[in-house]
Design a protein around this motif. Structure first.
Motif, PDB file in Angstrom:
ATOM      1  N   ILE A 209       0.835  -1.202   0.000  1.00  0.00           N
ATOM      2  CA  ILE A 209       0.000   0.000   0.000  1.00  0.00           C
ATOM      3  C   ILE A 209       0.867   1.249   0.000  1.00  0.00           C
ATOM      4  O   ILE A 209       0.587   2.218  -0.724  1.00  0.00           O
ATOM      5  CB  ILE A 209      -0.951   0.005   1.218  1.00  0.00           C
ATOM      6  CG1 ILE A 209      -1.977  -1.123   1.095  1.00  0.00           C
ATOM      7  CG2 ILE A 209      -1.674   1.348   1.340  1.00  0.00           C
ATOM      8  CD1 ILE A 209      -2.869  -1.279   2.309  1.00  0.00           C
ATOM      9  N   ALA A 210       1.949   1.233   0.796  1.00  0.00           N
ATOM     10  CA  ALA A 210       2.865   2.374   0.838  1.00  0.00           C
ATOM     11  C   ALA A 210       3.471   2.622  -0.546  1.00  0.00           C
ATOM     12  O   ALA A 210       3.534   3.763  -1.021  1.00  0.00           O
ATOM     13  CB  ALA A 210       3.961   2.126   1.862  1.00  0.00           C
ATOM     14  N   PHE A 211       3.885   1.548  -1.210  1.00  0.00           N
ATOM     15  CA  PHE A 211       4.468   1.662  -2.549  1.00  0.00           C
ATOM     16  C   PHE A 211       3.445   2.175  -3.559  1.00  0.00           C
ATOM     17  O   PHE A 211       3.723   3.097  -4.340  1.00  0.00           O
ATOM     18  CB  PHE A 211       5.007   0.297  -2.994  1.00  0.00           C
ATOM     19  CG  PHE A 211       5.367   0.228  -4.455  1.00  0.00           C
ATOM     20  CD1 PHE A 211       6.541   0.808  -4.919  1.00  0.00           C
ATOM     21  CD2 PHE A 211       4.528  -0.409  -5.361  1.00  0.00           C
ATOM     22  CE1 PHE A 211       6.879   0.757  -6.268  1.00  0.00           C
ATOM     23  CE2 PHE A 211       4.860  -0.467  -6.706  1.00  0.00           C
ATOM     24  CZ  PHE A 211       6.032   0.120  -7.157  1.00  0.00           C
ATOM     25  N   ALA A 212       2.240   1.591  -3.542  1.00  0.00           N
ATOM     26  CA  ALA A 212       1.202   1.968  -4.503  1.00  0.00           C
ATOM     27  C   ALA A 212       0.776   3.422  -4.327  1.00  0.00           C
ATOM     28  O   ALA A 212       0.638   4.163  -5.316  1.00  0.00           O
ATOM     29  CB  ALA A 212      -0.009   1.037  -4.345  1.00  0.00           C
ATOM     30  N   LEU A 213       0.578   3.843  -3.080  1.00  0.00           N
ATOM     31  CA  LEU A 213       0.144   5.224  -2.841  1.00  0.00           C
ATOM     32  C   LEU A 213       1.257   6.225  -3.155  1.00  0.00           C
ATOM     33  O   LEU A 213       0.983   7.354  -3.559  1.00  0.00           O
ATOM     34  CB  LEU A 213      -0.330   5.390  -1.397  1.00  0.00           C
ATOM     35  CG  LEU A 213      -1.587   4.602  -1.026  1.00  0.00           C
ATOM     36  CD1 LEU A 213      -2.051   4.961   0.376  1.00  0.00           C
ATOM     37  CD2 LEU A 213      -2.703   4.850  -2.031  1.00  0.00           C
ATOM     38  N   TYR A 214       2.494   5.803  -2.978  1.00  0.00           N
ATOM     39  CA  TYR A 214       3.617   6.664  -3.352  1.00  0.00           C
ATOM     40  C   TYR A 214       3.621   6.881  -4.866  1.00  0.00           C
ATOM     41  O   TYR A 214       3.832   8.001  -5.354  1.00  0.00           O
ATOM     42  CB  TYR A 214       4.928   6.028  -2.909  1.00  0.00           C
ATOM     43  CG  TYR A 214       6.157   6.702  -3.474  1.00  0.00           C
ATOM     44  CD1 TYR A 214       6.548   7.967  -3.034  1.00  0.00           C
ATOM     45  CD2 TYR A 214       6.916   6.082  -4.459  1.00  0.00           C
ATOM     46  CE1 TYR A 214       7.670   8.595  -3.566  1.00  0.00           C
ATOM     47  CE2 TYR A 214       8.029   6.700  -5.003  1.00  0.00           C
ATOM     48  CZ  TYR A 214       8.401   7.958  -4.543  1.00  0.00           C
ATOM     49  OH  TYR A 214       9.503   8.573  -5.087  1.00  0.00           O
ATOM     50  N   LYS A 215       3.355   5.810  -5.620  1.00  0.00           N
ATOM     51  CA  LYS A 215       3.357   5.904  -7.071  1.00  0.00           C
ATOM     52  C   LYS A 215       2.148   6.675  -7.610  1.00  0.00           C
ATOM     53  O   LYS A 215       2.258   7.467  -8.543  1.00  0.00           O
ATOM     54  CB  LYS A 215       3.384   4.500  -7.691  1.00  0.00           C
ATOM     55  CG  LYS A 215       4.715   3.776  -7.559  1.00  0.00           C
ATOM     56  CD  LYS A 215       5.785   4.441  -8.391  1.00  0.00           C
ATOM     57  CE  LYS A 215       7.078   3.663  -8.405  1.00  0.00           C
ATOM     58  NZ  LYS A 215       8.141   4.332  -9.213  1.00  0.00           N
ATOM     59  N   VAL A 216       0.972   6.426  -7.014  1.00  0.00           N
ATOM     60  CA  VAL A 216      -0.256   7.032  -7.521  1.00  0.00           C
ATOM     61  C   VAL A 216      -0.466   8.439  -6.971  1.00  0.00           C
ATOM     62  O   VAL A 216      -0.869   9.352  -7.705  1.00  0.00           O
ATOM     63  CB  VAL A 216      -1.478   6.152  -7.170  1.00  0.00           C
ATOM     64  CG1 VAL A 216      -2.779   6.844  -7.580  1.00  0.00           C
ATOM     65  CG2 VAL A 216      -1.362   4.789  -7.841  1.00  0.00           C
ATOM     66  N   LEU A 217      -0.175   8.642  -5.674  1.00  0.00           N
ATOM     67  CA  LEU A 217      -0.403   9.939  -5.037  1.00  0.00           C
ATOM     68  C   LEU A 217       0.923  10.613  -4.700  1.00  0.00           C
ATOM     69  O   LEU A 217       1.526  11.242  -5.541  1.00  0.00           O
ATOM     70  CB  LEU A 217      -1.282   9.744  -3.791  1.00  0.00           C
ATOM     71  CG  LEU A 217      -2.685   9.182  -4.086  1.00  0.00           C
ATOM     72  CD1 LEU A 217      -3.435   8.843  -2.815  1.00  0.00           C
ATOM     73  CD2 LEU A 217      -3.495  10.163  -4.918  1.00  0.00           C
ATOM     74  N   ASN A 218       1.389  10.450  -3.463  1.00  0.00           N
ATOM     75  CA  ASN A 218       2.686  11.017  -3.087  1.00  0.00           C
ATOM     76  C   ASN A 218       3.186  10.343  -1.816  1.00  0.00           C
ATOM     77  O   ASN A 218       2.503   9.504  -1.217  1.00  0.00           O
ATOM     78  CB  ASN A 218       2.587  12.539  -2.887  1.00  0.00           C
ATOM     79  CG  ASN A 218       1.529  12.911  -1.868  1.00  0.00           C
ATOM     80  OD1 ASN A 218       1.548  12.431  -0.736  1.00  0.00           O
ATOM     81  ND2 ASN A 218       0.601  13.775  -2.263  1.00  0.00           N
ATOM     82  N   VAL A 219       4.372  10.713  -1.393  1.00  0.00           N
ATOM     83  CA  VAL A 219       5.018  10.062  -0.252  1.00  0.00           C
ATOM     84  C   VAL A 219       4.234  10.256   1.041  1.00  0.00           C
ATOM     85  O   VAL A 219       4.257   9.409   1.932  1.00  0.00           O
ATOM     86  CB  VAL A 219       6.474  10.570  -0.095  1.00  0.00           C
ATOM     87  CG1 VAL A 219       6.480  12.050   0.320  1.00  0.00           C
ATOM     88  CG2 VAL A 219       7.248   9.721   0.894  1.00  0.00           C
ATOM     89  N   TYR A 220       3.516  11.368   1.149  1.00  0.00           N
ATOM     90  CA  TYR A 220       2.754  11.628   2.374  1.00  0.00           C
ATOM     91  C   TYR A 220       1.579  10.657   2.496  1.00  0.00           C
ATOM     92  O   TYR A 220       1.301  10.140   3.583  1.00  0.00           O
ATOM     93  CB  TYR A 220       2.272  13.078   2.409  1.00  0.00           C
ATOM     94  CG  TYR A 220       3.405  14.072   2.341  1.00  0.00           C
ATOM     95  CD1 TYR A 220       4.266  14.240   3.426  1.00  0.00           C
ATOM     96  CD2 TYR A 220       3.641  14.821   1.178  1.00  0.00           C
ATOM     97  CE1 TYR A 220       5.323  15.137   3.365  1.00  0.00           C
ATOM     98  CE2 TYR A 220       4.699  15.716   1.105  1.00  0.00           C
ATOM     99  CZ  TYR A 220       5.538  15.869   2.200  1.00  0.00           C
ATOM    100  OH  TYR A 220       6.582  16.746   2.141  1.00  0.00           O
TER     101      TYR A 220
END
Length: 263
Positions: A209-220
């Motif tokens: 989830i951390a990886f996917a949200l970093y790719k789709v949204l941002n690091v926050y």
């Protein structure tokens, strides 16, 4: 009431909610045909699974025996009902787009292999988990107008969560599955190791989830995945408690994802 039990609405209504929101965000509208097709495919695959497990369900004390008797006396009718529901769902997805028709077909194909006695992939350790993960990943994919990397990353989030939930359900059904020689991942590992495996999978889910949200949204937004950490450190080995906590925290994460996609 019988109809609601047959289609197991209480087990899948949340997928209607998830897919509807994704559909609205990525299509700028919400299709009634899509919603109906979702209802038909979900009720159909759950009825298919119950139909295949009818003999096993009859010995589970948590089941409604009157309802089991109803299903046994109406096996032919139920078989026609879920077949018609699945065909109608495919027709609906085809009307919307060919991509959704293909993706929905994959959902039905995987669940047929998973449930049908001839293949019964639900009785193959680890493979049963892959089936669940792929089934719900492809189901979520039907809500996207364009199937691209972003769509896959977001869909696999729900797929991983469904996999984690399935481990808990398998632990809950461990005694009955073992009696009928159904070799789920939980029955293969045993209760103690299954709880440990569940926590490992939650850790992997957090990382994904951390990886996917970093790719789709941002690091926050990727930090939102840490909301699942309490599940990893939960000492109580009760599948019902763990499931309730997991469901709440997963729902909060999904809300954050929606906020990030809308902004």
């Amino acid at each position: 009431m019988i109809i609601l039990k047959l289609i197991r609405l209480k087990d899948w209504h949340h997928y209607i909610f998830i897919c509807s929101i994704y559909f609205f965000i990525f299509n700028n509208s919400l299709s009634i045909v899509y919603i109906i097709s979702l209802i038909f495919i979900l009720s159909g695959i759950y009825m298919l699974n119950d139909f295949s497990d009818l003999e096993i369900d009859s010995i589970k004390p948590r089941r409604d025996y009157k309802f089991i008797a109803f299903k046994k006396n109406n096996k032919v009718l139920i078989k026609y009902v879920f077949s018609i529901l699945l065909l109608l769902s495919l027709l609906g997805f085809f009307i919307i787009s060919i991509n959704r028709f293909i993706t929905a077909s994959l959902v039905i194909f995987i669940m047929a292999l998973y449930s049908h006695k001839k293949f019964y992939l639900k009785s193959m350790p680890i493979i049963d988990l892959f089936c669940i993960c792929l089934t719900y990943t492809f189901l979520i994919l039907t809500s996207f107008k364009n199937i691209n990397l972003e769509a896959f990353l977001l869909s696999f989030i729900i797929g991983f969560m469904a996999l984690d939930a399935h481990i808990l359900q398998s632990i809950r059904d461990l005694e009955c599955d073992s009696e009928y020689n159904i070799r789920t991942t939980a029955s293969y590992l045993g209760e103690e190791r299954s709880f440990d495996f569940f926590r490992i999978m939650v850790i992997l889910t957090i990382a994904y989830i951390a990886f996917a949200l970093y790719k789709v949204l941002n690091v926050y937004y990727s930090l939102v995945s840490a909301l699942l950490l309490p599940i990893v450190f939960e000492k109580r080995r009760n599948p019902e408690i763990l499931w309730n906590n997991f469901k709440i925290l997963s729902g909060i994460i999904f809300c954050f994802i929606i906020i990030g996609l809308i902004r």
